[in-house]
Design an enzyme around this catalytic site. Structure first.
Site, mmCIF file in Angstrom:
data_model
loop_
_atom_site.group_PDB
_atom_site.id
_atom_site.type_symbol
_atom_site.label_atom_id
_atom_site.label_comp_id
_atom_site.label_asym_id
_atom_site.label_seq_id
_atom_site.Cartn_x
_atom_site.Cartn_y
_atom_site.Cartn_z
ATOM 1 N N ALA A 1 0.888 -1.184 -0.004
ATOM 2 C CA ALA A 1 -0.048 -0.088 0.099
ATOM 3 C C ALA A 1 0.694 1.021 -0.006
ATOM 4 O O ALA A 1 0.703 2.373 -0.647
ATOM 5 C CB ALA A 1 -0.920 -0.047 1.263
ATOM 6 N N TYR A 2 1.749 1.173 1.039
ATOM 7 C CA TYR A 2 2.738 2.344 0.896
ATOM 8 C C TYR A 2 3.385 2.738 -0.239
ATOM 9 O O TYR A 2 3.579 3.720 -1.229
ATOM 10 C CB TYR A 2 3.874 2.139 1.889
ATOM 11 C CG TYR A 2 4.896 3.303 2.101
ATOM 12 C CD1 TYR A 2 4.829 4.441 2.720
ATOM 13 C CD2 TYR A 2 6.518 2.836 1.594
ATOM 14 C CE1 TYR A 2 5.816 5.299 2.390
ATOM 15 C CE2 TYR A 2 7.273 3.922 1.388
ATOM 16 C CZ TYR A 2 6.959 4.987 2.059
ATOM 17 O OH TYR A 2 7.875 6.167 1.975
ATOM 18 N N GLN A 3 3.909 1.574 -1.055
ATOM 19 C CA GLN A 3 4.656 1.544 -2.472
ATOM 20 C C GLN A 3 3.755 2.125 -3.370
ATOM 21 O O GLN A 3 4.140 2.804 -4.254
ATOM 22 C CB GLN A 3 5.212 0.325 -2.651
ATOM 23 C CG GLN A 3 6.470 0.066 -1.884
ATOM 24 C CD GLN A 3 7.229 -1.172 -2.247
ATOM 25 O OE1 GLN A 3 6.826 -2.187 -2.700
ATOM 26 N NE2 GLN A 3 8.588 -1.326 -2.071
ATOM 27 N N THR B 1 1.463 4.095 -3.093
ATOM 28 C CA THR B 1 1.348 5.579 -2.859
ATOM 29 C C THR B 1 2.546 6.331 -3.399
ATOM 30 O O THR B 1 2.310 7.373 -3.970
ATOM 31 C CB THR B 1 0.938 6.191 -1.287
ATOM 32 O OG1 THR B 1 2.116 5.800 -0.768
ATOM 33 C CG2 THR B 1 -0.239 5.537 -0.834
#
Length: 252
Positions: free
Chosen positions: A156-158, A160
């Site tokens: 999820a972070y990547q 974004t």
């Protein structure tokens, strides 16, 4: 006397309270910028502003949440009210997150998207609103080496951070004709509270990346801040749409 590279420039630094943002604030101030510091939490902002003001720098602060359109418009307007214009913006506000994609809750996914992607878009939108009137400006966004490649456990972070790169490249095309440059920094592992949390949630993951880095060390917030200072300065006057890794050679 040598002129400081950011002398006379007004910069809003979003996500300034701790870690990479606070370290960048010190670098930008030492390079001569007048700063409006922004974050959600007032106490660390007030302490940093006191520190920099005591050192002779022109610094103010205001609170705001990048995921809220009214807050973003308010802190951009507060910058112009306090300093008279807006020469540059360093959009550093972000939240981290770990976990396999199928283990991320919908609420967590929505929150990280709201802060990292929507928040960056809102900042760009409001900063450009001022810079277009002026006919100039420089915006630096913060992605990650995770925005240039994939790896397990931070999907999820990547996602974004890939999106921040897409926003930046599009913004460079949209706003270049208006005299506005837009670039993005992609840090590798950088000593910060977020890296400390990653060491806890992905045991051994940070050290593995550092071991795979040619310079064999994590970066510092000051090193990331120095890169932002260059991109915000007139020394980078013909640079726009660039993704600049600050990763010790990890992506080489």
């Amino acid at each position: 006397m040598t002129t400081l590279p950011l002398a006379g420039k007004v910069i809003v630094l979003v996500g300034a309270s701790t870690g990479i943002g606070a370290d960048a604030a010190r670098v930008l101030a030492e390079d001569g910028a007048a700063l409006m510091l922004v974050a959600r939490t007032e106490e660390p902002l007030a302490e940093l502003t006191k520190e920099l003001t005591a050192a002779g720098h022109d610094v103010a602060y205001t609170t705001g949440d990048v995921a809220k359109p009214a807050d973003v418009a308010a802190f951009v307007d507060a910058t112009v009210t306090r300093f008279g214009r807006l020469d540059g913006a360093y959009n550093n506000a972000a939240m981290g997150g770990a976990g396999r994609l199928d283990a991320v809750s919908e609420s967590d996914f929505d929150q990280i998207m709201a802060v990292n992607v929507k928040g960056t878009w809102l900042c760009i939108r409001e900063e450009v609103r001022v810079m277009e009137r002026q006919g100039f400006g420089s915006i630096v966004n913060v992605s990650s080496i995770g925005g240039l490649r994939g790896s397990s456990g931070m999907g999820a972070y990547q996602a974004t951070k890939h999106a921040v790169i897409g926003l930046t490249r599009t913004a460079a095309h949209d706003f270049g004709p208006l005299g506005i440059r837009v670039n993005v920094i992609a840090p590798g592992p950088t000593e910060s509270p977020m890296l400390t949390e990653l060491r806890r949630t992905i045991p051994g993951g940070v050290e593995a990346r550092i071991a795979a880095t040619p310079l064999r060390k994590a970066g510092t917030g000051a090193e990331v801040g120095a890169t932002a200072a260059f991109l915000l300065s007139d020394r980078a006057s013909h640079i726009s749409g660039v993704v600049l890794p600050v990763d010790g050679g990890f992506l080489a």
